[in-house]
Design an enzyme around this catalytic site. Structure first.
Site, PDB file in Angstrom:
ATOM      1  N   ASP A 101      43.627  38.605  33.571  1.00  0.00           N
ATOM      2  CA  ASP A 101      42.872  38.418  34.801  1.00  0.00           C
ATOM      3  C   ASP A 101      42.460  39.805  35.327  1.00  0.00           C
ATOM      4  O   ASP A 101      41.891  40.581  34.583  1.00  0.00           O
ATOM      5  CB  ASP A 101      43.718  37.604  35.799  1.00  0.00           C
ATOM      6  CG  ASP A 101      42.973  37.228  37.063  1.00  0.00           C
ATOM      7  OD1 ASP A 101      42.171  36.282  37.013  1.00  0.00           O
ATOM      8  OD2 ASP A 101      43.172  37.897  38.098  1.00  0.00           O
ATOM      9  N   TYR A 208      38.757  42.320  45.288  1.00  0.00           N
ATOM     10  CA  TYR A 208      37.460  41.640  45.151  1.00  0.00           C
ATOM     11  C   TYR A 208      36.396  42.311  46.017  1.00  0.00           C
ATOM     12  O   TYR A 208      35.232  42.431  45.601  1.00  0.00           O
ATOM     13  CB  TYR A 208      37.605  40.169  45.543  1.00  0.00           C
ATOM     14  CG  TYR A 208      38.391  39.367  44.534  1.00  0.00           C
ATOM     15  CD1 TYR A 208      37.774  38.811  43.424  1.00  0.00           C
ATOM     16  CD2 TYR A 208      39.762  39.180  44.689  1.00  0.00           C
ATOM     17  CE1 TYR A 208      38.492  38.081  42.490  1.00  0.00           C
ATOM     18  CE2 TYR A 208      40.493  38.458  43.759  1.00  0.00           C
ATOM     19  CZ  TYR A 208      39.850  37.912  42.656  1.00  0.00           C
ATOM     20  OH  TYR A 208      40.565  37.197  41.731  1.00  0.00           O
ATOM     21  N   HIS A 263      43.392  29.248  32.145  1.00  0.00           N
ATOM     22  CA  HIS A 263      43.331  30.662  32.511  1.00  0.00           C
ATOM     23  C   HIS A 263      44.703  31.328  32.421  1.00  0.00           C
ATOM     24  O   HIS A 263      44.801  32.532  32.174  1.00  0.00           O
ATOM     25  CB  HIS A 263      42.789  30.768  33.944  1.00  0.00           C
ATOM     26  CG  HIS A 263      42.620  32.161  34.439  1.00  0.00           C
ATOM     27  ND1 HIS A 263      41.610  32.999  34.000  1.00  0.00           N
ATOM     28  CD2 HIS A 263      43.332  32.890  35.347  1.00  0.00           C
ATOM     29  CE1 HIS A 263      41.703  34.160  34.615  1.00  0.00           C
ATOM     30  NE2 HIS A 263      42.740  34.132  35.434  1.00  0.00           N
TER      31      HIS A 263
END
Length: 283
Positions: A101, A208, A263
């Site tokens: 990730d 982010y 994921h």
């Protein structure tokens, strides 16, 4: 397993370590959002038993590591600098590096910015940065899957929603996006404890925000170190075709896909992921 710390300037990084202290090979494992070092807990012991000196940090902003203020502190260049600082303090010119990730994004970027410091690279379920940027700009399916990245650009609201109901947003996201039984109640309580650390949620989400405001500039977009890409094809956040597309940005790369994995690949296929890491890094 030991607890240790590393320093990058004024930033202290918490980490766990295992394996022979003077082992010939150092393997650094990088977690992603919204995890902490525990994201690799299935792999630590097998890798240590295989003879690697395994270092698994809480990346900056997470769990017990420092949480510097400001979005710019989480620019990819700053995150990469933590990896190099750890390698320097270990006295290693080259290390093996693996990431999942966001940890995979940092791993890709470290290999691009400091290719002479990485002996081999393994990435799980995150594409090469150029592939990610292209798909976000041109592929509507990926845009829909990445809605949360845009939501995280808002001030304070993402943190408030994530925190509400005893961190229900974070816990339910892990459970809903993984195979049934992947995350136990014990796992979720440990994650809640990490998320409740002062300043953690804002720092985690700043990753982010920084990605949108402080983009990395790579002089060379080709990864020159041997690379292995592992990808769970039932990823609810990232399109599987990005894995194959990433190989075109590598001099020497191979792809292993998992048709039934999500994921959260290293949680759902722990033994196979450990085997693929050991096989690749031993060769």
């Amino acid at each position: 397993m030991e607890v240790t710390t590393f320093q990058n300037g004024s930033i202290k990084l918490n980490a766990v370590a295992a394996g022979p202290a003077n082992g010939p090979v150092v393997l650094l494992l990088l977690h992603g959002f919204p995890e902490f070092w525990r994201g690799w807990h299935h792999q630590i012991e097998p890798l240590a038993q295989a003879g690697f000196r395994v270092i698994v940090p809480d990346q900056r902003g997470y769990n017990l590591s420092d949480k510097p203020p400001g979005v710019a502190s989480y620019a990819i260049s700053e995150l990469v600098s933590d990896v190099i600082a750890i390698a320097d303090q270990l006295g290693r010119e080259k290390i093996f590096l693996a990431g999942h990730d966001w940890g995979a994004a940092v791993a890709w970027s470290t290999a691009l910015l400091h290719p002479t410091r990485i002996a081999k690279l393994v990435v799980l379920n995150v594409p090469h940065p150029s592939v990610m940027r292209r798909f976000l700009g041109t592929n509507r399916r990926q845009l829909r899957k990445s809605w949360y990245m845009f939501f995280f650009q808002l001030p304070w609201l993402p943190e408030a929603l994530f925190r509400s109901g005893n961190f229900n947003m974070g816990a339910s996201s892990l459970v809903r996006s993984s195979k049934p039984g992947t995350f136990s109640n014990e796992d979720l309580e440990l994650y809640r404890a990490a998320w409740s650390q002062p300043g953690a949620l804002t720092s985690m989400i700043h990753w982010y925000r920084a990605a949108f405001r402080h983009r990395a500039r790579f002089t060379d977009r080709t990864v020159h170190v041997p690379t292995r890409v592992l990808w769970g094809e039932r990823d609810k956040f990232l399109l599987a075709e990005m894995a194959q597309a990433s190989l075109r940005y590598c001099d020497q790369a191979e792809l292993f896909t998992f048709a039934d994995a999500s994921h959260w690949l290293q949680h759902e296929q722990p033994a196979r992921v450990s085997e693929l890491l050991i096989d690749f890094f031993r060769a």
